[in-house]
Design an enzyme around this catalytic site. Structure first.
Site, PDB file in Angstrom:
ATOM      1  N   GLU A   1      -5.142  -5.659  10.573  1.00 16.33           N
ATOM      2  CA  GLU A   1      -4.159  -4.583  10.745  1.00 16.33           C
ATOM      3  C   GLU A   1      -4.392  -3.900  12.088  1.00 16.33           C
ATOM      4  O   GLU A   1      -5.185  -2.946  12.181  1.00 16.33           O
ATOM      5  CB  GLU A   1      -4.325  -3.552   9.630  1.00 16.33           C
ATOM      6  CG  GLU A   1      -4.030  -4.079   8.249  1.00 16.33           C
ATOM      7  CD  GLU A   1      -3.417  -2.990   7.373  1.00 16.33           C
ATOM      8  OE1 GLU A   1      -2.303  -3.219   6.891  1.00 16.33           O
ATOM      9  OE2 GLU A   1      -4.024  -1.931   7.204  1.00 16.33           O
TER      10      GLU A   1
ATOM     11  N   LYS B   1       0.036   4.269  -0.231  1.00 22.47           N
ATOM     12  CA  LYS B   1      -0.634   5.421   0.389  1.00 22.47           C
ATOM     13  C   LYS B   1      -0.451   6.667  -0.492  1.00 22.47           C
ATOM     14  O   LYS B   1      -0.381   6.549  -1.701  1.00 22.47           O
ATOM     15  CB  LYS B   1      -0.119   5.647   1.815  1.00 22.47           C
ATOM     16  CG  LYS B   1      -0.122   4.363   2.645  1.00 22.47           C
ATOM     17  CD  LYS B   1       0.052   4.629   4.099  1.00 22.47           C
ATOM     18  CE  LYS B   1       0.218   3.310   4.835  1.00 22.47           C
ATOM     19  NZ  LYS B   1       0.132   3.434   6.262  1.00 22.47           N
TER      20      LYS B   1
ATOM     21  N   HIS C   1      -9.432   0.806   5.108  1.00 19.30           N
ATOM     22  CA  HIS C   1      -8.143   0.982   5.788  1.00 19.30           C
ATOM     23  C   HIS C   1      -8.369   1.866   7.019  1.00 19.30           C
ATOM     24  O   HIS C   1      -9.188   2.778   6.993  1.00 19.30           O
ATOM     25  CB  HIS C   1      -7.140   1.633   4.830  1.00 19.30           C
ATOM     26  CG  HIS C   1      -5.741   1.597   5.361  1.00 19.30           C
ATOM     27  ND1 HIS C   1      -5.287   2.499   6.290  1.00 19.30           N
ATOM     28  CD2 HIS C   1      -4.712   0.755   5.112  1.00 19.30           C
ATOM     29  CE1 HIS C   1      -4.028   2.208   6.594  1.00 19.30           C
ATOM     30  NE2 HIS C   1      -3.659   1.153   5.889  1.00 19.30           N
TER      31      HIS C   1
ATOM     32  N   GLU D   1      -6.791   4.241   8.164  1.00 20.59           N
ATOM     33  CA  GLU D   1      -6.614   5.687   7.907  1.00 20.59           C
ATOM     34  C   GLU D   1      -7.879   6.280   7.292  1.00 20.59           C
ATOM     35  O   GLU D   1      -8.236   7.427   7.556  1.00 20.59           O
ATOM     36  CB  GLU D   1      -5.385   5.910   7.003  1.00 20.59           C
ATOM     37  CG  GLU D   1      -4.098   5.661   7.780  1.00 20.59           C
ATOM     38  CD  GLU D   1      -2.918   5.224   6.942  1.00 20.59           C
ATOM     39  OE1 GLU D   1      -2.961   5.342   5.701  1.00 20.59           O
ATOM     40  OE2 GLU D   1      -1.931   4.739   7.537  1.00 20.59           O
TER      41      GLU D   1
ATOM     42  N   SER E   1       3.576  -2.681  10.181  1.00 21.46           N
ATOM     43  CA  SER E   1       5.029  -2.705  10.329  1.00 21.46           C
ATOM     44  C   SER E   1       5.656  -4.029   9.880  1.00 21.46           C
ATOM     45  O   SER E   1       6.574  -4.549  10.523  1.00 21.46           O
ATOM     46  CB  SER E   1       5.436  -2.359  11.766  1.00 21.46           C
ATOM     47  OG  SER E   1       5.013  -1.040  12.081  1.00 21.46           O
TER      48      SER E   1
ATOM     49  N   GLY F   1       2.519   1.769  10.736  1.00 24.91           N
ATOM     50  CA  GLY F   1       3.456   2.883  10.589  1.00 24.91           C
ATOM     51  C   GLY F   1       4.191   3.233  11.868  1.00 24.91           C
ATOM     52  O   GLY F   1       4.822   4.284  11.959  1.00 24.91           O
TER      53      GLY F   1
ATOM     54  N   ASN G   1       0.860  -1.179   0.000  1.00 24.29           N
ATOM     55  CA  ASN G   1       0.000   0.000   0.000  1.00 24.29           C
ATOM     56  C   ASN G   1       0.899   1.232   0.000  1.00 24.29           C
ATOM     57  O   ASN G   1       1.519   1.556   1.010  1.00 24.29           O
ATOM     58  CB  ASN G   1      -0.880  -0.038   1.269  1.00 24.29           C
ATOM     59  CG  ASN G   1      -1.725   1.207   1.418  1.00 24.29           C
ATOM     60  OD1 ASN G   1      -1.856   2.011   0.493  1.00 24.29           O
ATOM     61  ND2 ASN G   1      -2.306   1.381   2.602  1.00 24.29           N
TER      62      ASN G   1
HETATM   63  C1  PEP Z   1      -0.702  -0.132   6.075  1.00 18.94           C
HETATM   64  O1  PEP Z   1      -0.788   1.062   5.887  1.00 18.94           O
HETATM   65  O2  PEP Z   1      -1.592  -0.881   5.661  1.00 18.94           O
HETATM   66  C2  PEP Z   1       0.467  -0.626   6.796  1.00 18.94           C
HETATM   67  C3  PEP Z   1       0.449  -1.842   7.217  1.00 18.94           C
HETATM   68  O3  PEP Z   1       1.502   0.263   6.992  1.00 18.94           O
HETATM   69  P1  PEP Z   1       2.954  -0.081   7.619  1.00 18.94           P
HETATM   70  O4  PEP Z   1       3.444  -1.346   6.969  1.00 18.94           O
HETATM   71  O5  PEP Z   1       3.799   1.094   7.277  1.00 18.94           O
HETATM   72  O6  PEP Z   1       2.767  -0.260   9.086  1.00 18.94           O
END
Ligand code: PEP
Length: 253
Positions: free
Chosen positions: A167, A11, A95, A97, A213, A173, A9
Site C-alpha cells: 500500500e 476504517k 496499516h 494509518e 485508491s 485515500g 477496510n
Molecule cells: C486502505 O486504507 O487500505 C486503502 C487502500 O484506502 P483507499 O482504497 O481509500 O485508498
C-alpha cells in the site's frame, strides 16, 4: 494460481445498522462468487453482529487491528482470541494509518503478526513507501525492510497464512493509485525477496495484494498483473455496488 483475495477496510466508518445494510447488499451482489476470497474489516463494534449475516455467504470477517497480548490491563485494546470469538478469520496489521497516527513501529507490527498467527487469525500485513521515499528511489528498500521486520522469527510453515498488502502511502485515500506496472514491479521484487527469506515452497501460497485508491475502473488492470493476488480496498469498499464490481473483476489475461 492463488485464489485472489479482495478485502475491504471500512476504517472508522459505519455504525452497526449501516454495516448491516452494507453486508446485506453485498451478500446479494456477490451471491455465488467462489473464485475469489472476499473479506471485510468493519469497526470492532459491528463484527459480532455481522458474523451472523456472513455465515452462509462468501464473506469473511477481518479485524482492523489487534493487541499482541491475550488479555490483561490494556484499556481499549482487543486480542486475537477476542477477534476470533467475535467471528474474525483475518486481521489487518501495520496499516499505514496505525503506523502514522498510533506510532506503530516495525517491532510492534511483528509482535502483532506473531500474536495473530498464534491466536488463529490470518494477518494481512501492510507495507508501503511515502511519496518522498518513492521520489528518492527508496521504494524497494523500504518495503523489503518492513517485510523483513514484520516477518522476523516466523517459521516457514506459517507463511502460507500470511498476506502482504503493498500500500503505497501516497496512494491511500488520495485517488492517486499506483499504475498496474508500478504495483507489479514492487510485488515481483517482494515475492523474490520472500523466496530468499523462506524458500519457494513456504512462499508459494502467500498472497501479495495491492491497496491504494483501488476502484472499479482500475481493478481489472491491477489483477491482470502476474504478481498481484488481490486488493485491499478502503473508500470503495463502503459502497456495496463498487466493492462488488471490484470483487467481480474482469480477467484480462
Ligand atoms: C486502505 O486504507 O487500505 C486503502 C487502500 O484506502 P483507499 O482504497 O481509500 O485508498
Amino acid at each position: 494460481m492463488l485464489k485472489p483475495l479482495i478485502a475491504g477496510n471500512w476504517k472508522m466508518n459505519t455504525a452497526i445498522h449501516q454495516g448491516v445494510e452494507l453486508v446485506m447488499r453485498l451478500r446479494e451482489l456477490i451471491k455465488g462468487v467462489d473464485a475469489v476470497e472476499v473479506v471485510v474489516a468493519p469497526p470492532f463494534t459491528s463484527i459480532h453482529h455481522l458474523s451472523h449475516l456472513v455465515a452462509d455467504s462468501p464473506i469473511k470477517l477481518c479485524g482492523q487491528n489487534l493487541h499482541w497480548e491475550k488479555n490483561g490491563a490494556y484499556t481499549g485494546e482487543t486480542s486475537a482470541e477476542m477477534l476470533v470469538s467475535a467471528g474474525c478469520r483475518y486481521v489487518i496489521v501495520g496499516h499505514s494509518e496505525r503506523r502514522q497516527y498510533f506510532k506503530e513501529s516495525d517491532e510492534v507490527v511483528n509482535k502483532k503478526v506473531v500474536a495473530a498467527l498464534k491466536g488463529g487469525l490470518r494477518p494481512i500485513i501492510c507495507v508501503g513507501e511515502t511519496l518522498s521515499e518513492r521520489e528518492q528511489g527508496k521504494t524497494l528498500t523500504k518495503v523489503r525492510s518492513q517485510v523483513k521486520k514484520a516477518l522476523a522469527g516466523l517459521a516457514g510453515s506459517v507463511v502460507k497464512d500470511i498476506t502482504v498488502a503493498y500500500e503505497p502511502i501516497w496512494a491511500i485515500g488520495t485517488g492517486k493509485n499506483a499504475t498496474a506496472q508500478e504495483a507489479e514491479e514492487v510485488h515481483n521484487a517482494m515475492r523474490n525477496y520472500l523466496f530468499e527469506m523462506f524458500g519457494p515452497d513456504d512462499v508459494k501460497d502467500l498472497r501479495i495484494i495491492y491497496g491504494g485508491s483501488v476502484k472499479a475502473d482500475n481493478i481489472d488492470d491491477l489483477m491482470a498483473q502476474p504478481n498481484v493476488d488481490g486488493a485491499l480496498v478502503g473508500g470503495a469498499s463502503l459502497k456495496a455496488e463498487d466493492f462488488a464490481r471490484i470483487v467481480k473483476f474482469q480477467r484480462l489475461t
